[in-house]
Enzyme design. Structure first.
Site, PDB file in Angstrom:
ATOM      1  N   GLY A  33       0.868  -1.222   0.221  1.00  0.00           N
ATOM      2  CA  GLY A  33      -0.116  -0.086   0.127  1.00  0.00           C
ATOM      3  C   GLY A  33       0.827   1.316  -0.134  1.00  0.00           C
ATOM      4  N   SER A  34       0.416   2.299   0.880  1.00  0.00           N
ATOM      5  CA  SER A  34       1.036   3.604   0.633  1.00  0.00           C
ATOM      6  C   SER A  34       2.293   3.717   1.224  1.00  0.00           C
ATOM      7  CB  SER A  34       0.057   4.520   1.300  1.00  0.00           C
ATOM      8  OG  SER A  34      -1.230   4.578   0.738  1.00  0.00           O
ATOM      9  N   THR A  35       2.855   2.758   1.778  1.00  0.00           N
ATOM     10  CA  THR A  35       4.304   2.840   2.288  1.00  0.00           C
ATOM     11  C   THR A  35       5.152   3.059   0.973  1.00  0.00           C
ATOM     12  OG1 THR A  35       4.400   0.300   2.424  1.00  0.00           O
ATOM     13  CG2 THR A  35       3.865   1.578   4.318  1.00  0.00           C
ATOM     14  N   LEU A  36       4.537   2.684  -0.300  1.00  0.00           N
ATOM     15  CA  LEU A  36       5.465   3.014  -1.426  1.00  0.00           C
ATOM     16  C   LEU A  36       5.413   4.176  -1.965  1.00  0.00           C
ATOM     17  CD1 LEU A  36       6.682   0.705  -3.382  1.00  0.00           C
ATOM     18  CD2 LEU A  36       5.434  -0.242  -1.491  1.00  0.00           C
TER      19      LEU A  36
END
Length: 314
Positions: A33-36
């Site tokens: 998810g948004s950790t990328l």
């Protein structure tokens, strides 16, 4: 340090065959998810094609044929680059990636160690799952952490490179000194980009979704990721994978950490099941306990955070 639960009793080795009894850090692969998003931001900023002062139109979803990609907490306005990270905007992240180009973005993922299996002295590993070439919509979803699966260790190693000045260092379970570590490292971003990413991660911990992960004084920076799990070939609304990737202290990073919670449940009616409520909160509790053991002294001087702000934004 490396922990994966549920575990099994070594005195009853048959328990290792039960579902979920793998080392999820190296042998589990997930859409994180948004950790990328900070990784996408690093690729775009380091290319010189995107500047920390740039703004992105997030007034409406991005259209790909019959697919529309919007924001979970839509602001429906133009966002600055720091606001894209702070508000975890899918739209803004896609537009950053598009400014960079999908081929350069794909090459950057490979450069920060996301292809193949993680490098570590453990036999229990799995291969990441990333397409060799991205379509337009594939690159868009990958920019915010969907449509590709990597191990938590690969995410952790990439984050370490983003905040340590830009050196990608292969992880190891064996002792080594700094000279030995840097001897086999490779430069993946420049120091200026690393400084900008440290600012963005710290901003998210102060004002964004990472507030529960930032105990006072330890200058934690990080990014939440809440991903819907795939069940029977479709994304599920009620089965989530929550991640918080972080580093501390941001004024002189020494430690990086990834906490992953698989299918979290609400503690009570006032709590939530997104990453900030569990993976983020767990991160904060761990740092409160271990930072004193690591001789990291809490420091509440606001000047430490002020110095992280890029000159262009002061």
């Amino acid at each position: 340090a490396l922990v994966s639960l549920p575990d099994f009793d070594p005195n009853m080795p048959a328990g290792a065959l039960e579902e979920g009894r793998i080392n999820r850090i190296t042998a589990g692969k997930f859409e994180l998810g948004s950790t990328l998003k900070p990784i996408t931001a690093a690729a775009a900023l380091d290319s010189g094609l995107v500047q920390i002062t740039d703004k992105f139109d997030a007034t409406k979803p991005v259209q790909f044929g019959r697919f529309r990609i919007g924001d979970f907490h839509a602001k429906k306005r133009v966002l600055s680059l720091p606001e894209v990270i702070k508000y975890s905007s899918n739209i803004g992240t896609i537009k950053m990636m598009q400014a960079l180009g999908k081929e350069r973005f794909r090459a950057f993922l490979a450069n920060v160690g996301m292809d193949g299996s993680p490098v570590i002295e453990l036999p229990e590993k799995t291969q990441s799952q990333i397409k060799d070439k991205f379509s337009e919509v594939g690159a868009a979803t990958a920019s915010f952490g969907h449509g590709l699966s990597i191990t938590p260790l690969q995410l952790l190693t990439a984050y370490a490179a983003l905040v340590n000045g830009g050196d990608f260092i292969a992880p190891t379970l064996l002792p080594r000194d700094r000279i030995a570590a840097l001897a086999n490292s490779k430069r993946v971003i420049n120091e200026r980009t690393s400084d900008q990413i440290r600012y963005l991660l710290r901003l998210n911990a102060i004002e964004g979704s990472g507030r529960k992960a930032a105990p006072d004084g330890y200058r934690v920076g990080g990014k939440t990721g809440t991903a819907e799990k795939v069940v029977d070939g479709k994304y599920s609304d009620d089965k989530l994978l929550n991640v918080f990737a972080s580093a501390f202290p941001m004024d002189a990073p020494q430690y990086a950490m990834v906490i992953l919670v698989d299918e979290p449940k609400k503690e009570d009616e006032r709590s939530g099941h997104t990453a900030a409520w569990n993976a983020g909160a767990v991160t904060g509790r761990i740092i409160e306990r271990v930072a004193p053991m690591l001789r990291i002294v809490p420091n509440l001087d606001p000047e430490l955070d002020a110095q992280l702000v890029p000159v262009e934004l002061r």
